[in-house]
Scaffold this motif. Structure first.
Motif, mmCIF file in Angstrom:
data_model
loop_
_atom_site.group_PDB
_atom_site.id
_atom_site.type_symbol
_atom_site.label_atom_id
_atom_site.label_comp_id
_atom_site.label_asym_id
_atom_site.label_seq_id
_atom_site.Cartn_x
_atom_site.Cartn_y
_atom_site.Cartn_z
ATOM 1 N N LEU A 99 -8.460 -4.935 -3.130
ATOM 2 C CA LEU A 99 -7.243 -4.449 -3.762
ATOM 3 C C LEU A 99 -7.250 -4.765 -5.255
ATOM 4 O O LEU A 99 -6.659 -4.035 -6.056
ATOM 5 N N ASP A 100 -7.955 -5.838 -5.624
ATOM 6 C CA ASP A 100 -8.038 -6.205 -7.039
ATOM 7 C C ASP A 100 -8.672 -5.097 -7.871
ATOM 8 O O ASP A 100 -8.366 -4.953 -9.059
ATOM 9 N N GLU A 101 -9.562 -4.325 -7.258
ATOM 10 C CA GLU A 101 -10.192 -3.215 -7.973
ATOM 11 C C GLU A 101 -9.141 -2.175 -8.356
ATOM 12 O O GLU A 101 -9.165 -1.619 -9.462
ATOM 13 N N LEU A 102 -8.221 -1.911 -7.434
ATOM 14 C CA LEU A 102 -7.160 -0.954 -7.706
ATOM 15 C C LEU A 102 -6.162 -1.521 -8.709
ATOM 16 O O LEU A 102 -5.685 -0.815 -9.602
ATOM 17 N N LYS A 103 -5.870 -2.805 -8.605
ATOM 18 C CA LYS A 103 -4.955 -3.433 -9.551
ATOM 19 C C LYS A 103 -5.507 -3.384 -10.967
ATOM 20 O O LYS A 103 -4.764 -3.161 -11.938
ATOM 21 N N ARG B 89 2.994 11.417 5.915
ATOM 22 C CA ARG B 89 2.677 10.019 6.197
ATOM 23 C C ARG B 89 1.889 9.361 5.069
ATOM 24 O O ARG B 89 2.112 8.201 4.716
ATOM 25 N N ASP B 90 0.939 10.087 4.477
ATOM 26 C CA ASP B 90 0.097 9.471 3.451
ATOM 27 C C ASP B 90 0.868 9.220 2.164
ATOM 28 O O ASP B 90 0.722 8.166 1.545
ATOM 29 N N SER B 91 1.700 10.185 1.741
ATOM 30 C CA SER B 91 2.456 9.970 0.505
ATOM 31 C C SER B 91 3.477 8.845 0.694
ATOM 32 O O SER B 91 3.761 8.093 -0.246
ATOM 33 N N MET B 92 4.020 8.706 1.905
ATOM 34 C CA MET B 92 4.940 7.598 2.188
ATOM 35 C C MET B 92 4.220 6.262 2.038
ATOM 36 O O MET B 92 4.732 5.323 1.413
ATOM 37 N N TYR B 93 3.025 6.192 2.588
ATOM 38 C CA TYR B 93 2.259 4.938 2.527
ATOM 39 C C TYR B 93 1.841 4.633 1.093
ATOM 40 O O TYR B 93 1.874 3.472 0.660
ATOM 41 N N VAL B 94 1.451 5.659 0.355
ATOM 42 C CA VAL B 94 1.074 5.476 -1.047
ATOM 43 C C VAL B 94 2.242 4.875 -1.827
ATOM 44 O O VAL B 94 2.076 3.935 -2.611
ATOM 45 N N MET B 95 3.437 5.418 -1.614
ATOM 46 C CA MET B 95 4.609 4.890 -2.306
ATOM 47 C C MET B 95 4.842 3.424 -1.948
ATOM 48 O O MET B 95 5.164 2.596 -2.816
ATOM 49 N N HIS B 96 4.677 3.096 -0.675
ATOM 50 C CA HIS B 96 4.832 1.706 -0.232
ATOM 51 C C HIS B 96 3.855 0.785 -0.961
ATOM 52 O O HIS B 96 4.247 -0.269 -1.477
ATOM 53 N N ILE B 97 2.593 1.164 -1.029
ATOM 54 C CA ILE B 97 1.566 0.337 -1.679
ATOM 55 C C ILE B 97 1.851 0.203 -3.176
ATOM 56 O O ILE B 97 1.763 -0.890 -3.754
ATOM 57 N N ILE B 98 2.197 1.302 -3.823
ATOM 58 C CA ILE B 98 2.438 1.280 -5.267
ATOM 59 C C ILE B 98 3.603 0.360 -5.619
ATOM 60 O O ILE B 98 3.552 -0.390 -6.597
ATOM 61 N N LEU C 89 1.252 -3.069 -5.632
ATOM 62 C CA LEU C 89 0.812 -2.969 -7.022
ATOM 63 C C LEU C 89 1.921 -3.339 -8.007
ATOM 64 O O LEU C 89 1.642 -3.597 -9.179
ATOM 65 N N GLY C 90 3.165 -3.330 -7.550
ATOM 66 C CA GLY C 90 4.268 -3.744 -8.407
ATOM 67 C C GLY C 90 4.557 -2.795 -9.549
ATOM 68 O O GLY C 90 5.106 -3.193 -10.577
ATOM 69 N N LEU C 91 4.206 -1.517 -9.380
ATOM 70 C CA LEU C 91 4.487 -0.520 -10.401
ATOM 71 C C LEU C 91 5.915 0.011 -10.234
ATOM 72 O O LEU C 91 6.579 -0.269 -9.223
ATOM 73 N N ASN C 92 6.375 0.765 -11.213
ATOM 74 C CA ASN C 92 7.707 1.373 -11.155
ATOM 75 C C ASN C 92 7.532 2.882 -11.073
ATOM 76 O O ASN C 92 7.578 3.576 -12.095
ATOM 77 N N PRO C 93 7.328 3.415 -9.880
ATOM 78 C CA PRO C 93 6.967 4.831 -9.737
ATOM 79 C C PRO C 93 8.168 5.773 -9.763
ATOM 80 O O PRO C 93 9.314 5.375 -9.525
ATOM 81 N N ILE C 94 7.865 7.033 -10.053
ATOM 82 C CA ILE C 94 8.782 8.140 -9.815
ATOM 83 C C ILE C 94 8.135 9.036 -8.770
ATOM 84 O O ILE C 94 6.947 9.350 -8.873
ATOM 85 N N ALA C 95 8.889 9.415 -7.754
ATOM 86 C CA ALA C 95 8.388 10.336 -6.739
ATOM 87 C C ALA C 95 8.627 11.761 -7.221
ATOM 88 O O ALA C 95 9.738 12.100 -7.645
ATOM 89 N N PHE C 96 7.582 12.588 -7.162
ATOM 90 C CA PHE C 96 7.716 13.985 -7.571
ATOM 91 C C PHE C 96 7.521 14.897 -6.365
ATOM 92 O O PHE C 96 6.515 14.815 -5.660
ATOM 93 N N TYR D 228 -5.790 10.778 -13.203
ATOM 94 C CA TYR D 228 -5.474 11.413 -11.932
ATOM 95 C C TYR D 228 -6.314 10.725 -10.856
ATOM 96 O O TYR D 228 -7.528 10.855 -10.838
ATOM 97 N N TYR D 229 -5.666 9.934 -10.022
ATOM 98 C CA TYR D 229 -6.402 9.118 -9.065
ATOM 99 C C TYR D 229 -5.875 9.322 -7.639
ATOM 100 O O TYR D 229 -4.745 9.754 -7.439
ATOM 101 N N HIS D 230 -6.728 8.971 -6.689
ATOM 102 C CA HIS D 230 -6.375 9.042 -5.277
ATOM 103 C C HIS D 230 -6.434 7.632 -4.699
ATOM 104 O O HIS D 230 -7.463 6.961 -4.795
ATOM 105 N N LEU D 231 -5.332 7.207 -4.103
ATOM 106 C CA LEU D 231 -5.260 5.843 -3.582
ATOM 107 C C LEU D 231 -6.404 5.557 -2.616
ATOM 108 O O LEU D 231 -7.001 4.477 -2.647
#
Length: 677
Positions: free
Chosen positions: A357-361, A384-393, A397-404, A562-565
């Protein structure tokens, strides 16, 4: 899932009629990106001591051109009202609960002397009504429960701020609200996920809208600063309330946690204002945009409909399949060696490998905001995948995302409810771009009718072309918000080469991304499509430019930051399902045990066609990739697809009705297609 907009001025502010009218109309037009199904506007009329409300199943921009609305705006913004405060606020609706053809389901919603506009979905609306039997429900729309609960708290003696906070805290889902009252001289804005923005000059005028880009657009279009002077533009954060005292023009912004359960400090008007509601009808023929997917199978015609659906499982089980994966002999460009292994397996390189996970961080660190402002855009379908991505972010990762979310008319209410679940729970702003849904659905209908005349499996992706503007608008939203980082939930296991394979394109085993297409194959695809257009002239319709734009958005437009989790984390079905279902009460579909593609309105139709004609669907490719990755046994994969490929009646019925095609006529034509086995 809608747009909120409005303007308030202080007594004796002296802004001219033209400026205020142009400002409101500009905000209405900008808010239409969030929904065009219906709209509404509320203005105050001091002469009549009333609120004047006009609403109907038409876009906001059109509503504001109607004579009645023009008259209301002329009254409220006229010089004779300079000694009074001025208030006008409206709504651009993307329908979720309640058909737009019933005015009671359009906004503003009037209940118990509260005029309420709501952006979002109250997922637990039925439970809230059941928990409060003393409240009376009159309409379908979920918004109605909010003013009902607020008035209930006010009647118990709680303050206005406390009553609003108590109500919003009961919501499971998303709630961004704009409200005024017939008996209280205050205006309230509040949100549980941050989908509200305010612009004011701290003196005599307030503008508000659902997105920062809308207020930025207003600033740019009308040179607002030259009119109002220095200003502040801020986001109302999740679980904040902003109140305006309309008499003194004092306003306060507070977190819910800062508000006490105080009683007795709400001042009520001695002479309560009346509320007048007027409906405006569309000048075009309209059908309801609401169809309850979960109850379709309960209709009287359902049994006869379901009898038409064919699932030739016995013949499908006889197909020769790869001895390693489960791809069948009908798969485009498939070849088997002497051991029965297919060329797709022989050329497969494992990609779904666990990484630190440190690589992604480390990857996201340069993008992280230092002031808490949004720093990551997450394309968000509610799957399901976009839901999980939002959870991880958010959580890891502690980011402040906006869902589009790009809603092109095939995002089901199930998906919308799931979007509301996690955005409300995590306090994440959801930016929605809503296409002209009626136009998009008409495009699908025209292309399917043309296809049925000369059906070819290679032309099926044309039905989904309209959604590819997702890529274009994601880039546009990044520019509007100033966000650079873009993290998607696409993973390599979803590769569906057969869709272009049926169009004559050989598989690209070395491609970088699953949506990549070489220039050579792009030209081949154009040639294939061109030949089919000639065979069935019905393809020459209004959708052609839309389809070309979609093609360019997906395959040609450059993609930066532009990245893919799942390029950086292992995709694991059980882990994903456990988290999104247990932590966020993610809703599954009534007509399949699968959790993949259930929020996509198109999938049930094209998978029915592929399974009937070719004996497999995208479920087979997905499970085959899992077998190659060592995540599933071949036997388990086969057992899964035999169940997952069963026709999904509820979703099929919803899809065909929502685009305006007769279920029995369409399925009858599909059933006539020559099978490849």
């Amino acid at each position: 899932m809608c747009g909120i907009f409005g303007v308030i001025t202080k007594k004796e502010s002296h802004y001219d009629n033209r400026f205020l009218t142009k400002s409101l109309k500009a905000l209405a037009k900008l808010s239409e990106t969030r929904g065009k199904d219906s709209s509404g506007l509320c203005t105050i009329n001091h002469d009549k001591n009333s609120f004047e409300i006009v609403k109907g199943p038409i876009p906001a921009n059109e509503l504001l051109k109607r004579d009645r609305v023009e008259e209301n705006l002329k009254n409220i913004f006229s010089k004779k009202n300079n000694d009074n405060y001025k208030l006008a606020f409206g709504h651009a609706r993307l329908v979720t609960n309640g058909t737009q053809l019933e005015d009671a389901n359009n906004q503003p919603v009037i209940k118990n002397d509260i005029i309420c506009i709501h952006n979002g979905i109250v997922v637990n609306v039925d439970e809230l009504w059941e928990e409060h039997p003393e409240l009376v429900r009159a309409d379908e729309i979920d918004t109605e429960v909010l003013p009902s609960l607020i008035r209930n708290e006010l009647n118990k003696g709680f303050s206005l701020e406390s009553s609003v906070c108590k109500t919003v805290n009961k919501v499971f889902g998303t709630a961004s609200l704009a409200m005024t009252f017939a008996d209280i001289e205050k205006f309230v804005l509040t949100t549980n996920n941050g989908s509200l923005y305010v612009l004011h000059n701290n003196k005599d005028i307030v503008f508000f809208a659902s997105e920062r880009a809308m207020l930025n657009g207003l600033l740019k279009k009308l040179q607002i600063e030259s009119k109002i002077g220095e200003f502040e533009l801020f986001q109302l954060k999740a679980n904040q309330i902003f109140t305006v005292d309309l008499n003194s023009f004092k306003f306060e912004k507070k977190l819910f946690s800062e508000i006490n359960d105080s009683k007795g400090d709400t001042e009520y008007l001695g002479n309560k204002r009346s509320i007048h509601v007027h409906g405006e009808k569309s000048r075009k023929k309209q059908i309801s945009t609401v169809l309850d997917l979960n109850s379709i199978h309960l209709s009287s015609e359902a049994a006869k409909d379901q009898e038409m659906l064919i699932y030739p499982m016995d013949e499908i089980k006889k197909l020769k399949r790869c001895t390693t994966c489960i791809l069948p002999e009908t798969f485009p460009f498939i070849e088997f060696d002497e051991k029965g292994e297919c060329n797709y397996c022989k050329n497969y390189k494992k990609k779904n490998q666990a990484r630190p996970l440190d690589e992604l961080k480390a990857l996201v660190e340069p993008y992280r905001s230092k002031d808490g402002s949004p720093d990551c855009l997450v394309p968000f379908s509610g799957g399901r995948d976009s839901m999980y991505v939002m959870h991880i972010i958010k959580k890891e990762l502690g980011l402040n995302p906006i869902a589009f979310t790009y809603d092109w008319g095939m995002v089901t209410d199930l998906a919308r409810r799931n979007i509301a679940r996690i955005c409300g729970e995590l306090g994440v702003e959801n930016i929605i771009v809503a296409a002209d849904i009626h136009w998009k659905r008409a495009n699908i209908r025209k292309n399917i009718k043309a296809w049925l005349k000369k059906p070819d499996l290679g032309m099926i992706p044309l039905f989904m072309a309209g959604d590819k503007f997702f890529f274009y608008y994601a880039d546009k939203v990044k520019k509007q918000t100033g966000i650079k980082l873009n993290i998607w939930g696409i993973n390599h296991l979803e590769n569906t080469d057969f869709k272009t394979g049926f169009g004559g394109l050989a598989p690209q085993f070395e491609k970088d991304k699953i949506y990549s297409l070489s220039v050579k194959n792009q030209l081949k695809l154009f040639g294939f499509v061109g030949k089919n257009l000639i065979k069935s002239p019905g393809y020459f319709n209004q959708s052609m430019l839309d389809s070309l734009g979609s093609f360019a958005s997906r395959y040609v437009a450059p993609k930066k930051d532009y990245y893919h989790l799942f390029d950086y984390m292992q995709w694991d079905e059980k882990t994903i399902e456990d988290i999104i279902i247990n932590d966020y009460k993610w809703e599954t579909s009534i007509d399949t045990n699968s959790t993949w593609r259930i929020g996509d309105g198109t999938a049930s139709f094209y998978n029915y066609v592929y399974t009937l004609v070719a004996g497999f669907s995208e479920n087979d490719t997905f499970r085959s990739n899992q077998v190659r990755e060592g995540m599933l046994t071949r036997e388990d994969a086969l057992n899964l697809v035999y169940e997952e490929n069963r026709p999904r009646y509820n979703s099929l019925k919803w899809y065909l009705e929502i685009i305006g095609l007769d279920f029995r006529d369409t399925i009858s034509e599909v059933n006539k297609m020559k099978r490849l086995f």
